[in-house]
Design an enzyme around this catalytic site. Structure first.
Site, PDB file in Angstrom:
ATOM      1  N   ASN A  54       0.849  -1.188   0.000  1.00 12.94           N
ATOM      2  CA  ASN A  54       0.000   0.000   0.000  1.00 12.94           C
ATOM      3  C   ASN A  54       0.886   1.240   0.000  1.00 12.94           C
ATOM      4  OD1 ASN A  54      -1.896   1.991   0.415  1.00 12.94           O
ATOM      5  ND2 ASN A  54      -2.269   1.486   2.570  1.00 12.94           N
ATOM      6  N   TRP A  55       0.940   1.903  -1.156  1.00 13.05           N
ATOM      7  CA  TRP A  55       1.819   3.077  -1.269  1.00 13.05           C
ATOM      8  C   TRP A  55       1.151   4.351  -0.724  1.00 13.05           C
ATOM      9  CZ3 TRP A  55       3.751   2.011  -7.001  1.00 13.05           C
ATOM     10  CH2 TRP A  55       4.552   0.855  -6.984  1.00 13.05           C
ATOM     11  N   LYS A  56      -0.073   4.246  -0.313  1.00  8.28           N
ATOM     12  CA  LYS A  56      -0.812   5.388   0.254  1.00  8.28           C
ATOM     13  C   LYS A  56      -0.703   6.614  -0.675  1.00  8.28           C
ATOM     14  CE  LYS A  56       0.211   3.529   4.799  1.00  8.28           C
ATOM     15  NZ  LYS A  56      -0.003   3.682   6.205  1.00  8.28           N
ATOM     16  N   SER A  79       3.201  -1.963  10.539  1.00  7.72           N
ATOM     17  CA  SER A  79       4.653  -1.882  10.758  1.00  7.72           C
ATOM     18  C   SER A  79       5.390  -3.172  10.408  1.00  7.72           C
ATOM     19  CB  SER A  79       4.949  -1.472  12.206  1.00  7.72           C
ATOM     20  OG  SER A  79       4.460  -0.169  12.445  1.00  7.72           O
ATOM     21  N   GLU A 122      -6.992   4.698   7.956  1.00 12.52           N
ATOM     22  CA  GLU A 122      -6.750   6.116   7.655  1.00 12.52           C
ATOM     23  C   GLU A 122      -7.999   6.736   7.032  1.00 12.52           C
ATOM     24  OE1 GLU A 122      -3.131   5.493   5.460  1.00 12.52           O
ATOM     25  OE2 GLU A 122      -2.104   5.010   7.325  1.00 12.52           O
ATOM     26  N   HIS A 138      -9.772   1.137   5.081  1.00 14.87           N
ATOM     27  CA  HIS A 138      -8.470   1.340   5.734  1.00 14.87           C
ATOM     28  C   HIS A 138      -8.667   2.319   6.900  1.00 14.87           C
ATOM     29  CE1 HIS A 138      -4.317   2.509   6.426  1.00 14.87           C
ATOM     30  NE2 HIS A 138      -3.954   1.439   5.738  1.00 14.87           N
ATOM     31  N   GLU A 158      -5.614  -4.928  10.862  1.00 16.97           N
ATOM     32  CA  GLU A 158      -4.635  -3.849  11.005  1.00 16.97           C
ATOM     33  C   GLU A 158      -4.939  -3.048  12.265  1.00 16.97           C
ATOM     34  OE1 GLU A 158      -2.537  -2.749   7.233  1.00 16.97           O
ATOM     35  OE2 GLU A 158      -4.381  -1.591   7.190  1.00 16.97           O
ATOM     36  N   GLY A 204       2.124   2.342  10.836  1.00 17.84           N
ATOM     37  CA  GLY A 204       3.056   3.458  10.676  1.00 17.84           C
ATOM     38  C   GLY A 204       3.742   3.887  11.960  1.00 17.84           C
ATOM     39  N   GLY A 215       2.794  -1.066   4.394  1.00 22.48           N
ATOM     40  CA  GLY A 215       2.758   0.338   3.998  1.00 22.48           C
ATOM     41  C   GLY A 215       4.168   0.856   3.773  1.00 22.48           C
ATOM     42  N   GLY A 216       4.728   1.492   4.800  1.00 27.36           N
ATOM     43  CA  GLY A 216       6.024   2.169   4.708  1.00 27.36           C
ATOM     44  C   GLY A 216       7.114   1.347   4.034  1.00 27.36           C
TER      45      GLY A 216
END
Ligand code: PEP
Length: 253
Positions: free
Chosen positions: A9-11, A213, A98, A96, A168, A174, A234-235
Protein backbone atom coordinates in the site's frame (compact mmCIF):
# COMPACT_ATOMS: atom_id res chain seq x y z
CA UNK A 1 -7.20 -21.66 0.33
CA UNK A 2 -5.34 -19.60 -2.33
CA UNK A 3 -1.69 -18.48 -2.05
CA UNK A 4 -0.68 -16.11 0.74
CA UNK A 5 -0.68 -12.43 -0.15
CA UNK A 6 1.84 -9.62 0.07
CA UNK A 7 0.11 -6.30 -0.56
CA UNK A 8 2.03 -3.05 -1.02
CA UNK A 9 0.00 0.00 0.00
CA UNK A 10 1.82 3.08 -1.27
CA UNK A 11 -0.81 5.39 0.25
CA UNK A 12 -0.60 9.03 -0.97
CA UNK A 13 3.08 8.75 -1.93
CA UNK A 14 5.18 8.78 -5.10
CA UNK A 15 4.82 10.62 -8.38
CA UNK A 16 4.37 8.67 -11.62
CA UNK A 17 8.09 8.53 -12.32
CA UNK A 18 8.79 7.21 -8.79
CA UNK A 19 6.09 4.58 -9.17
CA UNK A 20 7.52 3.54 -12.51
CA UNK A 21 11.00 3.15 -11.05
CA UNK A 22 9.80 1.26 -7.98
CA UNK A 23 7.63 -1.11 -10.01
CA UNK A 24 10.45 -1.85 -12.44
CA UNK A 25 12.87 -2.48 -9.57
CA UNK A 26 10.44 -4.90 -7.94
CA UNK A 27 9.88 -6.73 -11.20
CA UNK A 28 13.60 -6.92 -11.94
CA UNK A 29 14.54 -8.26 -8.55
CA UNK A 30 11.68 -10.63 -7.96
CA UNK A 31 10.92 -13.62 -10.07
CA UNK A 32 7.19 -13.80 -9.44
CA UNK A 33 6.83 -17.06 -11.36
CA UNK A 34 8.56 -18.96 -8.61
CA UNK A 35 6.95 -17.14 -5.74
CA UNK A 36 4.64 -18.83 -3.35
CA UNK A 37 2.95 -15.46 -2.77
CA UNK A 38 0.52 -13.36 -4.69
CA UNK A 39 1.93 -9.81 -4.82
CA UNK A 40 -0.40 -6.84 -5.23
CA UNK A 41 0.80 -3.27 -5.83
CA UNK A 42 -1.58 -0.54 -4.64
CA UNK A 43 -0.47 2.87 -5.94
CA UNK A 44 -2.38 6.16 -5.76
CA UNK A 45 -5.05 6.49 -8.50
CA UNK A 46 -2.90 8.78 -10.66
CA UNK A 47 -0.14 6.16 -10.86
CA UNK A 48 -2.28 3.11 -11.52
CA UNK A 49 -2.13 3.23 -15.28
CA UNK A 50 1.65 3.46 -15.44
CA UNK A 51 2.04 0.61 -12.94
CA UNK A 52 -0.46 -1.46 -14.88
CA UNK A 53 1.49 -1.01 -18.11
CA UNK A 54 4.60 -2.39 -16.41
CA UNK A 55 3.04 -5.34 -14.60
CA UNK A 56 0.52 -6.37 -17.26
CA UNK A 57 1.15 -10.03 -18.23
CA UNK A 58 3.32 -10.63 -15.15
CA UNK A 59 2.33 -12.38 -11.93
CA UNK A 60 2.00 -9.08 -10.06
CA UNK A 61 -1.48 -7.60 -9.71
CA UNK A 62 -2.86 -4.11 -9.37
CA UNK A 63 -5.02 -2.77 -6.55
CA UNK A 64 -6.71 0.54 -5.72
CA UNK A 65 -6.84 2.31 -2.37
CA UNK A 66 -10.56 3.06 -2.47
CA UNK A 67 -13.65 2.96 -4.67
CA UNK A 68 -17.15 4.47 -4.71
CA UNK A 69 -20.28 2.30 -4.69
CA UNK A 70 -22.08 3.78 -7.70
CA UNK A 71 -21.04 2.91 -11.23
CA UNK A 72 -21.33 6.33 -12.86
CA UNK A 73 -23.13 9.65 -12.42
CA UNK A 74 -22.94 12.95 -10.60
CA UNK A 75 -20.47 11.98 -7.87
CA UNK A 76 -17.73 14.56 -8.23
CA UNK A 77 -14.35 13.32 -7.12
CA UNK A 78 -15.25 9.65 -6.95
CA UNK A 79 -13.96 6.65 -8.92
CA UNK A 80 -16.24 3.74 -9.79
CA UNK A 81 -15.59 -0.02 -9.68
CA UNK A 82 -16.01 -0.24 -13.47
CA UNK A 83 -13.43 2.51 -13.97
CA UNK A 84 -10.98 0.52 -11.87
CA UNK A 85 -11.63 -2.63 -13.88
CA UNK A 86 -11.14 -0.59 -17.03
CA UNK A 87 -7.53 0.22 -16.10
CA UNK A 88 -6.65 -3.35 -15.22
CA UNK A 89 -7.25 -3.21 -11.49
CA UNK A 90 -8.34 -6.41 -9.78
CA UNK A 91 -8.11 -5.58 -6.05
CA UNK A 92 -9.35 -2.75 -3.84
CA UNK A 93 -8.52 -1.76 -0.26
CA UNK A 94 -11.66 -0.88 1.67
CA UNK A 95 -12.14 0.59 5.13
CA UNK A 96 -8.47 1.34 5.73
CA UNK A 97 -8.18 2.93 9.17
CA UNK A 98 -6.75 6.12 7.65
CA UNK A 99 -9.98 6.47 5.68
CA UNK A 100 -12.13 5.60 8.69
CA UNK A 101 -10.27 7.95 11.03
CA UNK A 102 -9.18 10.89 8.88
CA UNK A 103 -11.99 10.90 6.30
CA UNK A 104 -14.82 9.68 8.51
CA UNK A 105 -15.63 6.57 6.48
CA UNK A 106 -18.34 4.56 8.22
CA UNK A 107 -19.10 0.84 8.50
CA UNK A 108 -22.14 1.44 6.30
CA UNK A 109 -20.05 3.01 3.54
CA UNK A 110 -17.54 0.17 3.71
CA UNK A 111 -20.45 -2.30 3.37
CA UNK A 112 -21.75 -0.57 0.24
CA UNK A 113 -18.29 -0.42 -1.28
CA UNK A 114 -17.70 -4.13 -0.64
CA UNK A 115 -20.91 -5.04 -2.49
CA UNK A 116 -20.20 -2.72 -5.40
CA UNK A 117 -16.62 -3.96 -5.74
CA UNK A 118 -17.69 -7.61 -5.79
CA UNK A 119 -20.45 -6.90 -8.30
CA UNK A 120 -17.86 -5.39 -10.66
CA UNK A 121 -15.48 -8.32 -10.25
CA UNK A 122 -13.01 -6.57 -7.95
CA UNK A 123 -11.57 -8.41 -4.95
CA UNK A 124 -12.02 -6.36 -1.76
CA UNK A 125 -9.37 -6.29 0.95
CA UNK A 126 -11.46 -5.25 3.93
CA UNK A 127 -9.39 -3.58 6.63
CA UNK A 128 -10.47 -3.92 10.25
CA UNK A 129 -8.71 -3.06 13.48
CA UNK A 130 -9.07 -1.54 16.91
CA UNK A 131 -7.57 1.71 18.22
CA UNK A 132 -5.26 1.67 21.24
CA UNK A 133 -8.03 3.10 23.42
CA UNK A 134 -10.41 0.35 22.33
CA UNK A 135 -7.73 -2.30 23.00
CA UNK A 136 -6.97 -0.89 26.45
CA UNK A 137 -10.67 -0.94 27.31
CA UNK A 138 -10.93 -4.62 26.26
CA UNK A 139 -13.14 -3.71 23.29
CA UNK A 140 -10.93 -5.15 20.52
CA UNK A 141 -12.87 -8.41 19.99
CA UNK A 142 -16.18 -6.57 19.68
CA UNK A 143 -14.76 -3.93 17.34
CA UNK A 144 -13.34 -6.61 15.03
CA UNK A 145 -16.56 -8.62 15.03
CA UNK A 146 -18.67 -5.53 14.35
CA UNK A 147 -16.48 -4.29 11.51
CA UNK A 148 -16.35 -7.72 9.84
CA UNK A 149 -20.07 -8.38 10.21
CA UNK A 150 -21.05 -4.97 8.94
CA UNK A 151 -18.71 -4.98 5.93
CA UNK A 152 -19.81 -8.44 4.80
CA UNK A 153 -23.51 -8.12 5.54
CA UNK A 154 -24.54 -8.22 1.88
CA UNK A 155 -22.02 -10.82 0.75
CA UNK A 156 -23.24 -14.29 -0.10
CA UNK A 157 -21.36 -17.56 0.06
CA UNK A 158 -20.56 -17.68 -3.68
CA UNK A 159 -18.39 -14.60 -3.28
CA UNK A 160 -16.41 -15.39 -0.18
CA UNK A 161 -13.32 -16.67 -1.98
CA UNK A 162 -12.89 -13.16 -3.43
CA UNK A 163 -12.75 -11.49 -0.02
CA UNK A 164 -9.64 -10.81 2.03
CA UNK A 165 -9.74 -9.45 5.57
CA UNK A 166 -6.76 -7.37 6.69
CA UNK A 167 -6.34 -7.18 10.45
CA UNK A 168 -4.63 -3.85 11.01
CA UNK A 169 -4.56 -2.64 14.60
CA UNK A 170 -4.66 1.15 14.30
CA UNK A 171 -1.91 1.50 16.93
CA UNK A 172 0.45 -0.59 14.80
CA UNK A 173 0.08 1.28 11.51
CA UNK A 174 3.06 3.46 10.68
CA UNK A 175 4.23 3.47 14.30
CA UNK A 176 6.91 0.78 14.38
CA UNK A 177 4.87 -0.97 17.11
CA UNK A 178 3.95 -4.13 15.29
CA UNK A 179 1.63 -6.50 17.11
CA UNK A 180 3.07 -9.54 18.92
CA UNK A 181 2.52 -13.11 17.78
CA UNK A 182 -0.02 -13.57 20.52
CA UNK A 183 -1.91 -10.37 19.71
CA UNK A 184 -2.11 -11.32 16.03
CA UNK A 185 -3.17 -14.88 16.83
CA UNK A 186 -5.97 -13.81 19.16
CA UNK A 187 -7.32 -11.22 16.70
CA UNK A 188 -7.15 -13.57 13.72
CA UNK A 189 -8.93 -16.30 15.71
CA UNK A 190 -11.64 -13.82 16.60
CA UNK A 191 -12.05 -12.81 12.94
CA UNK A 192 -12.00 -16.41 11.72
CA UNK A 193 -14.64 -17.31 14.26
CA UNK A 194 -16.87 -14.45 13.10
CA UNK A 195 -16.39 -15.47 9.45
CA UNK A 196 -17.37 -19.06 10.27
CA UNK A 197 -20.48 -17.69 11.97
CA UNK A 198 -21.35 -15.77 8.80
CA UNK A 199 -20.37 -18.25 6.08
CA UNK A 200 -19.91 -21.66 7.71
CA UNK A 201 -17.39 -23.94 6.01
CA UNK A 202 -16.96 -21.48 3.10
CA UNK A 203 -15.18 -19.13 5.50
CA UNK A 204 -12.11 -21.37 5.09
CA UNK A 205 -11.62 -19.71 1.67
CA UNK A 206 -11.26 -16.22 3.12
CA UNK A 207 -7.67 -15.13 3.63
CA UNK A 208 -6.91 -13.10 6.76
CA UNK A 209 -3.75 -11.03 6.50
CA UNK A 210 -1.93 -8.85 9.04
CA UNK A 211 -0.78 -5.25 8.54
CA UNK A 212 0.95 -2.82 10.88
CA UNK A 213 4.65 -1.88 10.76
CA UNK A 214 5.67 -5.03 8.88
CA UNK A 215 9.25 -4.85 7.59
CA UNK A 216 12.07 -7.21 6.56
CA UNK A 217 13.02 -7.76 10.21
CA UNK A 218 9.64 -8.96 11.41
CA UNK A 219 8.06 -10.48 8.28
CA UNK A 220 9.11 -14.00 9.20
CA UNK A 221 7.41 -14.07 12.57
CA UNK A 222 4.33 -12.38 11.17
CA UNK A 223 3.91 -15.00 8.44
CA UNK A 224 4.75 -17.87 10.79
CA UNK A 225 1.91 -16.87 13.09
CA UNK A 226 -1.02 -19.26 13.11
CA UNK A 227 -3.94 -18.28 10.89
CA UNK A 228 -2.00 -15.54 9.01
CA UNK A 229 -2.44 -15.75 5.23
CA UNK A 230 -0.28 -12.83 4.18
CA UNK A 231 0.50 -9.23 4.95
CA UNK A 232 -0.38 -5.64 4.07
CA UNK A 233 2.73 -3.46 4.00
CA UNK A 234 2.76 0.34 4.00
CA UNK A 235 6.02 2.17 4.71
CA UNK A 236 8.37 -0.73 3.90
CA UNK A 237 6.80 -1.13 0.45
CA UNK A 238 7.95 2.33 -0.67
CA UNK A 239 11.59 1.35 -0.72
CA UNK A 240 12.57 -1.16 -3.41
CA UNK A 241 15.41 -2.75 -1.42
CA UNK A 242 13.33 -3.12 1.74
CA UNK A 243 10.36 -4.52 -0.13
CA UNK A 244 12.45 -7.04 -2.08
CA UNK A 245 14.19 -8.11 1.10
CA UNK A 246 10.80 -8.54 2.73
CA UNK A 247 9.57 -10.73 -0.14
CA UNK A 248 12.75 -12.81 -0.07
CA UNK A 249 12.56 -13.31 3.69
CA UNK A 250 8.87 -14.15 3.41
CA UNK A 251 9.76 -16.89 0.94
CA UNK A 252 12.42 -18.26 3.25
CA UNK A 253 10.25 -18.40 6.36
C1 PEP B 1 -0.92 0.14 5.94
O1 PEP B 1 -0.77 1.06 5.18
O2 PEP B 1 -1.95 -0.51 5.93
C2 PEP B 1 0.18 -0.20 6.87
C3 PEP B 1 0.11 -1.33 7.52
O3 PEP B 1 1.22 0.69 6.97
P1 PEP B 1 2.63 0.42 7.70
O4 PEP B 1 3.18 -0.87 7.17
O5 PEP B 1 3.46 1.59 7.34
O6 PEP B 1 2.36 0.31 9.16
Amino acid sequence: MSKSLIIANWKMNLLRSDSELLTKSILNMVNPGVLQFEIVLVPPFTNMEIVHRIIDHTDLSLGAQNVFWEDSGAYTGEISPTMLRDIGCSWVLLGHSERRQILGETDFEVRRKVSAALAAGLKPIVCVGETLLQRNKGMAPNVLRRQVESALQDVNNENVQNIVIAYEPVWAIGTGNNASVQEIEVAHDEIRDKLIGLFGKDADNIRIIYGGSVNPDNIQYVLSTKNVNGTLVGGASLDADAFIQLIEKAGAK
